[in-house]
Design an enzyme around this catalytic site. Structure first.
Site, PDB file in Angstrom:
ATOM      1  N   CYS A 138       0.878  -1.248   0.061  1.00 16.62           N
ATOM      2  CA  CYS A 138       0.034   0.072   0.118  1.00 16.62           C
ATOM      3  C   CYS A 138       0.938   1.169   0.017  1.00 16.62           C
ATOM      4  O   CYS A 138       2.051   1.184   0.026  1.00 16.62           O
ATOM      5  CB  CYS A 138      -1.233   0.103   1.327  1.00 16.62           C
ATOM      6  SG  CYS A 138      -2.286   1.044   0.994  1.00 16.62           S
ATOM      7  N   CYS A 140       0.048   4.355   1.910  1.00 14.84           N
ATOM      8  CA  CYS A 140      -0.232   5.106   2.925  1.00 14.84           C
ATOM      9  C   CYS A 140       0.890   5.445   3.902  1.00 14.84           C
ATOM     10  O   CYS A 140       1.301   6.274   4.597  1.00 14.84           O
ATOM     11  CB  CYS A 140      -1.324   4.760   3.787  1.00 14.84           C
ATOM     12  SG  CYS A 140      -1.505   3.168   4.128  1.00 14.84           S
ATOM     13  N   CYS A 148      -3.947   6.075   0.717  1.00 16.41           N
ATOM     14  CA  CYS A 148      -3.409   5.025   0.222  1.00 16.41           C
ATOM     15  C   CYS A 148      -3.044   4.830  -1.252  1.00 16.41           C
ATOM     16  O   CYS A 148      -3.027   3.979  -1.873  1.00 16.41           O
ATOM     17  CB  CYS A 148      -4.533   3.845   0.533  1.00 16.41           C
ATOM     18  SG  CYS A 148      -4.583   3.753   2.403  1.00 16.41           S
ATOM     19  N   LYS A 214     -11.930  -4.990   3.746  1.00 11.02           N
ATOM     20  CA  LYS A 214     -11.620  -3.933   4.811  1.00 11.02           C
ATOM     21  C   LYS A 214     -12.405  -2.815   4.964  1.00 11.02           C
ATOM     22  O   LYS A 214     -12.663  -2.028   3.972  1.00 11.02           O
ATOM     23  CB  LYS A 214     -10.149  -3.519   4.157  1.00 11.02           C
ATOM     24  CG  LYS A 214      -9.544  -2.572   5.051  1.00 11.02           C
ATOM     25  CD  LYS A 214      -7.857  -2.332   4.656  1.00 11.02           C
ATOM     26  CE  LYS A 214      -7.314  -1.622   5.580  1.00 11.02           C
ATOM     27  NZ  LYS A 214      -6.095  -0.878   4.884  1.00 11.02           N
ATOM     28  N   ARG A 224      -2.306   3.392  12.957  1.00  7.62           N
ATOM     29  CA  ARG A 224      -2.043   4.803  12.430  1.00  7.62           C
ATOM     30  C   ARG A 224      -1.048   5.474  13.346  1.00  7.62           C
ATOM     31  O   ARG A 224      -0.115   6.274  12.972  1.00  7.62           O
ATOM     32  CB  ARG A 224      -3.247   5.495  12.144  1.00  7.62           C
ATOM     33  CG  ARG A 224      -4.117   4.966  11.113  1.00  7.62           C
ATOM     34  CD  ARG A 224      -5.397   5.565  10.658  1.00  7.62           C
ATOM     35  NE  ARG A 224      -6.034   4.702   9.762  1.00  7.62           N
ATOM     36  CZ  ARG A 224      -7.230   5.009   9.283  1.00  7.62           C
ATOM     37  NH1 ARG A 224      -7.877   6.102   9.781  1.00  7.62           N
ATOM     38  NH2 ARG A 224      -8.016   3.958   8.362  1.00  7.62           N
ATOM     39  N   GLU A 252     -16.794  -8.150  -3.267  1.00  8.38           N
ATOM     40  CA  GLU A 252     -15.389  -7.662  -3.278  1.00  8.38           C
ATOM     41  C   GLU A 252     -14.559  -9.104  -3.039  1.00  8.38           C
ATOM     42  O   GLU A 252     -13.589  -9.116  -4.080  1.00  8.38           O
ATOM     43  CB  GLU A 252     -15.031  -7.098  -1.943  1.00  8.38           C
ATOM     44  CG  GLU A 252     -15.332  -5.602  -1.656  1.00  8.38           C
ATOM     45  CD  GLU A 252     -14.532  -4.669  -2.638  1.00  8.38           C
ATOM     46  OE1 GLU A 252     -13.495  -5.124  -3.261  1.00  8.38           O
ATOM     47  OE2 GLU A 252     -14.762  -3.459  -2.480  1.00  8.38           O
ATOM     48  N   LYS A 267     -11.230  -7.575   7.485  1.00  9.96           N
ATOM     49  CA  LYS A 267     -10.549  -6.968   8.663  1.00  9.96           C
ATOM     50  C   LYS A 267     -11.457  -5.615   8.823  1.00  9.96           C
ATOM     51  O   LYS A 267     -11.844  -4.951   7.963  1.00  9.96           O
ATOM     52  CB  LYS A 267      -9.276  -6.279   7.895  1.00  9.96           C
ATOM     53  CG  LYS A 267      -8.450  -5.633   8.624  1.00  9.96           C
ATOM     54  CD  LYS A 267      -7.220  -4.981   7.909  1.00  9.96           C
ATOM     55  CE  LYS A 267      -6.680  -3.795   8.560  1.00  9.96           C
ATOM     56  NZ  LYS A 267      -5.617  -3.155   7.800  1.00  9.96           N
ATOM     57  N   TYR A 333      -1.376  -9.246  16.788  1.00 10.13           N
ATOM     58  CA  TYR A 333      -0.415  -8.484  17.567  1.00 10.13           C
ATOM     59  C   TYR A 333       0.130  -9.587  18.768  1.00 10.13           C
ATOM     60  O   TYR A 333       1.039  -9.444  19.338  1.00 10.13           O
ATOM     61  CB  TYR A 333      -0.649  -7.117  17.841  1.00 10.13           C
ATOM     62  CG  TYR A 333      -0.677  -6.507  16.755  1.00 10.13           C
ATOM     63  CD1 TYR A 333       0.425  -5.731  15.959  1.00 10.13           C
ATOM     64  CD2 TYR A 333      -2.065  -5.931  16.337  1.00 10.13           C
ATOM     65  CE1 TYR A 333       0.165  -5.165  14.798  1.00 10.13           C
ATOM     66  CE2 TYR A 333      -2.125  -5.080  15.176  1.00 10.13           C
ATOM     67  CZ  TYR A 333      -1.131  -4.888  14.430  1.00 10.13           C
ATOM     68  OH  TYR A 333      -1.442  -4.169  13.202  1.00 10.13           O
TER      69      TYR A 333
HETATM   70  C1  PBG Z   1      -2.814   0.415   5.588  1.00 11.15           C
HETATM   71  C2  PBG Z   1      -3.229  -0.596   6.615  1.00 11.15           C
HETATM   72  C3  PBG Z   1      -3.918  -0.106   7.772  1.00 11.15           C
HETATM   73  C4  PBG Z   1      -3.975  -1.274   8.691  1.00 11.15           C
HETATM   74  C5  PBG Z   1      -3.380  -2.356   7.870  1.00 11.15           C
HETATM   75  N1  PBG Z   1      -2.980  -1.833   6.660  1.00 11.15           N
HETATM   76  C6  PBG Z   1      -4.758   1.075   8.367  1.00 11.15           C
HETATM   77  C7  PBG Z   1      -5.469   1.776   7.312  1.00 11.15           C
HETATM   78  O1  PBG Z   1      -6.111   1.317   6.803  1.00 11.15           O
HETATM   79  O2  PBG Z   1      -5.719   2.961   7.970  1.00 11.15           O
HETATM   80  C8  PBG Z   1      -4.528  -1.522   9.967  1.00 11.15           C
HETATM   81  C9  PBG Z   1      -3.864  -2.590  10.680  1.00 11.15           C
HETATM   82  C10 PBG Z   1      -4.282  -2.374  12.173  1.00 11.15           C
HETATM   83  O3  PBG Z   1      -5.245  -1.693  12.566  1.00 11.15           O
HETATM   84  O4  PBG Z   1      -3.926  -3.304  12.995  1.00 11.15           O
HETATM   85  N2  PBG Z   1      -3.390   0.304   4.444  1.00 11.15           N
HETATM   86 ZN    ZN Z   2      -2.970   2.099   2.979  1.00 14.51          ZN
END
Ligand code: PBG
Ligand code: ZN
Length: 346
Positions: A138, A140, A148, A214, A224, A252, A267, A333
């Site tokens: 990604c 971001c 992103c 997602k 973040r 999706e 997710k 985690y």
């Molecule tokens: C970025 C990404 C995110 C997460 C995984 N990849 C954050 C978002 O979309 O803002 C979140 C993972 C987590 O909260 O543990 N594309």
């Molecule tokens: Zn991203």
């Protein structure tokens, strides 16, 4: 002996068992640890777990993430040590998030062969060749605006321009040795474009773990913080799914599979177990991943620190619910703690 009398008596007994002891019959199989283990349905094993790791530039760095006790942002040298401990207790896979010092509008660091993730993958493959290495694909973490993808004139994520950038990122991650790339930006068509680019570059063996469903979730808050990747303006609701929608997750995932995804993901996990279940039913046989995200982790940690919840039991119960819902793999985690607990229990 009067056989017809004996027959009547047995039938009578059987009927009595059915009528009077229904509840008791279920409890029979819960009487001992042995019986409970025999009839156990969903089970979390160390093989199912994937550990997220945050990698930063520099060396000798291990910075705690404040909102995620036990999680660190680490330079490659320190990250390797953690990955080795994970591998030593049986963890099979890690997923890497790179956080470079330098970010810019077009996320240049994301496809740099000397970029932070690329160096991390190279080092992991050299030091711990058997560990499965997955890379978040990604932009971001690499863009100064935190979105992103590439932005258009209206400061909106430009879908098709971003596709080309994602293809480059995926190829550079594959070049470094990633086993799986994991596009996480919910950019339409990302799986197909990445598949095509990987194949063209000779990386047919590299798989795609798609963040298919997602959701635009407040549970990503601590991540973040960890990845310093919050959008500097606006939000991600233009790409990520509306938490109200379940059926849309099927569209999706279907699209991702048609484009060549090898594994699909839901997710966050806990608030979306119904979605996990629906994708499990709909796409039997496709490896399904649940991402137990940063906010889910932080909630348990915060309560456990105050003595309000029993961490170990709560974590195992929560992860078991994800397996029961139908997940094959859990990104969490808690992975190293869980592996340790499972090890101690066996
Ligand atoms: C970025 C990404 C995110 C997460 C995984 N990849 C954050 C978002 O979309 O803002 C979140 C993972 C987590 O909260 O543990 N594309
Ligand atoms: Zn991203």
């Amino acid at each position: 002996m009067d056989t017809s009398f004996e027959q009547d008596r047995l039938v009578g007994l059987a009927r009595r068992t059915d009528d009077l002891h229904l509840v008791h019959r279920l409890r029979r199989l819960r009487r001992s640890p042995g019986l409970r283990a025999l009839v156990q349905e969903a089970r979390v094993t160390t093989d199912d777990l994937m550990l997220p790791l945050f990698v930063v530039d520099g060396s000798g760095k291990s910075e705690p993430v404040e909102s995620m006790p036990g999680v660190f942002r680490e330079s490659v040298d320190r990250m390797i040590e953690r990955a080795r401990s994970a591998s030593d207790i049986g963890i099979r896979a890690v997923i890497l998030f790179g956080i470079p010092d330098l970010k810019d509008a077009i996320g240049s660091g994301s496809h740099d062969s000397e970029g932070v993730v690329q160096r991390a993958v190279t080092a992991l493959k050299e030091e711990i060749p058997d560990l499965v290495v997955v890379t978040d694909t990604c932009m971001c973490e690499y863009t100064d605006h935190g979105h992103c993808g590439l932005l258009d004139d209206r400061m909106d994520v430009d879908n098709d321009a971003t596709l080309a950038a994602l293809a480059k990122i995926a190829v550079s991650q594959a070049e470094s040795g990633a086993d799986l790339v994991a596009p996480s930006g919910m950019i339409d068509g990302q799986v197909g474009v990445i598949r095509g680019a990987l194949d063209e570059a000779g990386h047919e063996q590299v798989g795609i773990l798609s963040y298919s469903a997602k959701y635009a979730s407040a549970y990503y808050g601590p991540f973040r913080d960890a990845a310093q990747g919050a959008p500097s303006f606006g939000d991600r609701r233009g790409q990520q799914m509306d938490p109200s929608n379940g059926s849309e997750a099927i569209r999706e995932a279907a699209q991702d599979l048609a484009e060549g995804a090898d594994l699909i993901m839901v997710k966050p996990a806990l608030a979306y177990l119904d979605v996990v279940r629906r994708l499990r039913r709909k796409f039997e046989g496709v490896p399904l991943v649940a991402y137990n995200v940063s906010g889910e982790y932080a909630m348990v940690k915060a309560a456990a620190e105050r003595g309000w919840l029993a961490e170990r039991s709560v974590v195992l119960e929560t992860l078991t619910s994800m397996k029961r819902a139908g997940a094959d793999i859990i990104i969490t985690y808690h992975a190293m703690d869980v592996a340790q607990w499972i090890h101690e229990a066996s």
